[in-house]
Design a protein around this motif. Structure first.
Motif, PDB file in Angstrom:
ATOM      1  N   ARG A 100       1.050  11.918  -5.450  1.00 10.37           N
ATOM      2  CA  ARG A 100      -0.054  10.957  -5.518  1.00 10.37           C
ATOM      3  C   ARG A 100       0.242   9.860  -6.540  1.00 10.37           C
ATOM      4  O   ARG A 100      -0.064   8.685  -6.312  1.00 10.37           O
ATOM      5  CB  ARG A 100      -1.365  11.677  -5.838  1.00 10.37           C
ATOM      6  CG  ARG A 100      -1.886  12.489  -4.657  1.00 10.37           C
ATOM      7  CD  ARG A 100      -3.282  13.007  -4.881  1.00 10.37           C
ATOM      8  NE  ARG A 100      -3.390  13.954  -5.982  1.00 10.37           N
ATOM      9  CZ  ARG A 100      -3.173  15.254  -5.904  1.00 10.37           C
ATOM     10  NH1 ARG A 100      -2.820  15.785  -4.745  1.00 10.37           N
ATOM     11  NH2 ARG A 100      -3.323  16.045  -6.948  1.00 10.37           N
ATOM     12  N   ILE A 142       2.829   7.448  -4.982  1.00 16.49           N
ATOM     13  CA  ILE A 142       2.198   6.573  -3.991  1.00 16.49           C
ATOM     14  C   ILE A 142       1.395   5.482  -4.680  1.00 16.49           C
ATOM     15  O   ILE A 142       1.473   4.306  -4.314  1.00 16.49           O
ATOM     16  CB  ILE A 142       1.338   7.398  -3.018  1.00 16.49           C
ATOM     17  CG1 ILE A 142       2.264   8.189  -2.088  1.00 16.49           C
ATOM     18  CG2 ILE A 142       0.395   6.509  -2.219  1.00 16.49           C
ATOM     19  CD1 ILE A 142       1.579   9.221  -1.234  1.00 16.49           C
ATOM     20  N   ALA A 143       0.649   5.844  -5.712  1.00 16.53           N
ATOM     21  CA  ALA A 143      -0.148   4.852  -6.445  1.00 16.53           C
ATOM     22  C   ALA A 143       0.741   3.815  -7.118  1.00 16.53           C
ATOM     23  O   ALA A 143       0.449   2.612  -7.089  1.00 16.53           O
ATOM     24  CB  ALA A 143      -1.030   5.547  -7.470  1.00 16.53           C
ATOM     25  N   ALA A 152       2.370   1.552  -4.443  1.00 15.22           N
ATOM     26  CA  ALA A 152       1.348   0.651  -3.899  1.00 15.22           C
ATOM     27  C   ALA A 152       1.052  -0.482  -4.878  1.00 15.22           C
ATOM     28  O   ALA A 152       0.944  -1.646  -4.478  1.00 15.22           O
ATOM     29  CB  ALA A 152       0.080   1.432  -3.581  1.00 15.22           C
ATOM     30  N   LYS A 153       0.956  -0.153  -6.143  1.00 13.23           N
ATOM     31  CA  LYS A 153       0.689  -1.180  -7.156  1.00 13.23           C
ATOM     32  C   LYS A 153       1.852  -2.166  -7.241  1.00 13.23           C
ATOM     33  O   LYS A 153       1.646  -3.377  -7.325  1.00 13.23           O
ATOM     34  CB  LYS A 153       0.445  -0.522  -8.504  1.00 13.23           C
ATOM     35  CG  LYS A 153       0.098  -1.501  -9.601  1.00 13.23           C
ATOM     36  CD  LYS A 153      -0.195  -0.782 -10.896  1.00 13.23           C
ATOM     37  CE  LYS A 153      -0.527  -1.780 -11.993  1.00 13.23           C
ATOM     38  NZ  LYS A 153      -0.787  -1.113 -13.266  1.00 13.23           N
ATOM     39  N   ALA A 165      -2.597  -1.508  -0.543  1.00 17.50           N
ATOM     40  CA  ALA A 165      -3.503  -0.378  -0.720  1.00 17.50           C
ATOM     41  C   ALA A 165      -2.719   0.932  -0.689  1.00 17.50           C
ATOM     42  O   ALA A 165      -1.706   1.042   0.024  1.00 17.50           O
ATOM     43  CB  ALA A 165      -4.552  -0.373   0.385  1.00 17.50           C
ATOM     44  N   LYS A 166      -3.189   1.916  -1.449  1.00 18.78           N
ATOM     45  CA  LYS A 166      -2.521   3.218  -1.462  1.00 18.78           C
ATOM     46  C   LYS A 166      -2.478   3.844  -0.075  1.00 18.78           C
ATOM     47  O   LYS A 166      -1.524   4.552   0.256  1.00 18.78           O
ATOM     48  CB  LYS A 166      -3.223   4.177  -2.435  1.00 18.78           C
ATOM     49  CG  LYS A 166      -3.020   3.813  -3.879  1.00 18.78           C
ATOM     50  CD  LYS A 166      -3.620   4.851  -4.787  1.00 18.78           C
ATOM     51  CE  LYS A 166      -5.111   4.651  -4.871  1.00 18.78           C
ATOM     52  NZ  LYS A 166      -5.740   5.511  -5.883  1.00 18.78           N
ATOM     53  N   SER A 167      -3.467   3.562   0.741  1.00 20.75           N
ATOM     54  CA  SER A 167      -3.517   4.122   2.089  1.00 20.75           C
ATOM     55  C   SER A 167      -2.407   3.579   2.989  1.00 20.75           C
ATOM     56  O   SER A 167      -2.112   4.162   4.035  1.00 20.75           O
ATOM     57  CB  SER A 167      -4.876   3.850   2.737  1.00 20.75           C
ATOM     58  OG  SER A 167      -5.102   2.464   2.845  1.00 20.75           O
ATOM     59  N   ARG A 168      -1.775   2.485   2.590  1.00 21.79           N
ATOM     60  CA  ARG A 168      -0.679   1.896   3.379  1.00 21.79           C
ATOM     61  C   ARG A 168       0.676   2.486   3.023  1.00 21.79           C
ATOM     62  O   ARG A 168       1.671   2.191   3.677  1.00 21.79           O
ATOM     63  CB  ARG A 168      -0.653   0.385   3.201  1.00 21.79           C
ATOM     64  CG  ARG A 168      -1.860  -0.274   3.871  1.00 21.79           C
ATOM     65  CD  ARG A 168      -1.840  -1.757   3.789  1.00 21.79           C
ATOM     66  NE  ARG A 168      -0.583  -2.325   4.245  1.00 21.79           N
ATOM     67  CZ  ARG A 168      -0.170  -3.536   3.916  1.00 21.79           C
ATOM     68  NH1 ARG A 168      -0.902  -4.311   3.144  1.00 21.79           N
ATOM     69  NH2 ARG A 168       0.981  -3.991   4.365  1.00 21.79           N
ATOM     70  N   VAL A 169       0.751   3.298   1.967  1.00 19.28           N
ATOM     71  CA  VAL A 169       2.000   3.951   1.562  1.00 19.28           C
ATOM     72  C   VAL A 169       1.936   5.396   2.031  1.00 19.28           C
ATOM     73  O   VAL A 169       1.136   6.189   1.535  1.00 19.28           O
ATOM     74  CB  VAL A 169       2.199   3.882   0.030  1.00 19.28           C
ATOM     75  CG1 VAL A 169       3.502   4.541  -0.373  1.00 19.28           C
ATOM     76  CG2 VAL A 169       2.158   2.434  -0.445  1.00 19.28           C
TER      77      VAL A 169
END
Length: 89
Positions: free
Chosen positions: A55, A58-59, A62-63, A68-72
């Motif tokens: 997690r 992914i965060a 994404a940053k 968005a985190k949901s895109r990774v």
């Protein structure tokens, strides 16, 4: 501020990662992989237990990519240091 790793994302949206959990600071460094291709080395401060490191990776990705985190999406390597993520969209 995270480095611009957009150049490491392949045309098919995949990004190869090598994760280093329990690091002293969260950061991303570009480096070649074993085959000489591009890869990002991701350092996260959390331990690899109960998916916390995944997690955090992914965060952080994404940053760095400003998405968005949901895109990774984790494609491969849920329990491995070597991971493959897909950037959707």
């Amino acid at each position: 501020m995270q480095p611009d790793i957009a150049a490491l994302v392949r045309p098919d949206g995949l990004l190869s990662l090598r994760v280093m959990p329990k690091a002293s600071a969260d950061r991303i460094v570009a480096e070649p992989d074993a085959e000489g291709g591009p890869r990002a080395r991701v350092y996260v401060t959390v331990a690899p237990e109960d998916g916390k490191a995944n997690r955090a990776v992914i965060a952080l990705v994404a940053k760095a990519l400003d998405v968005a985190k949901s895109r990774v999406i984790l494609v491969r390597g849920e329990t491995s240091r070597d991971k493959l993520v897909r950037i959707d969209g």
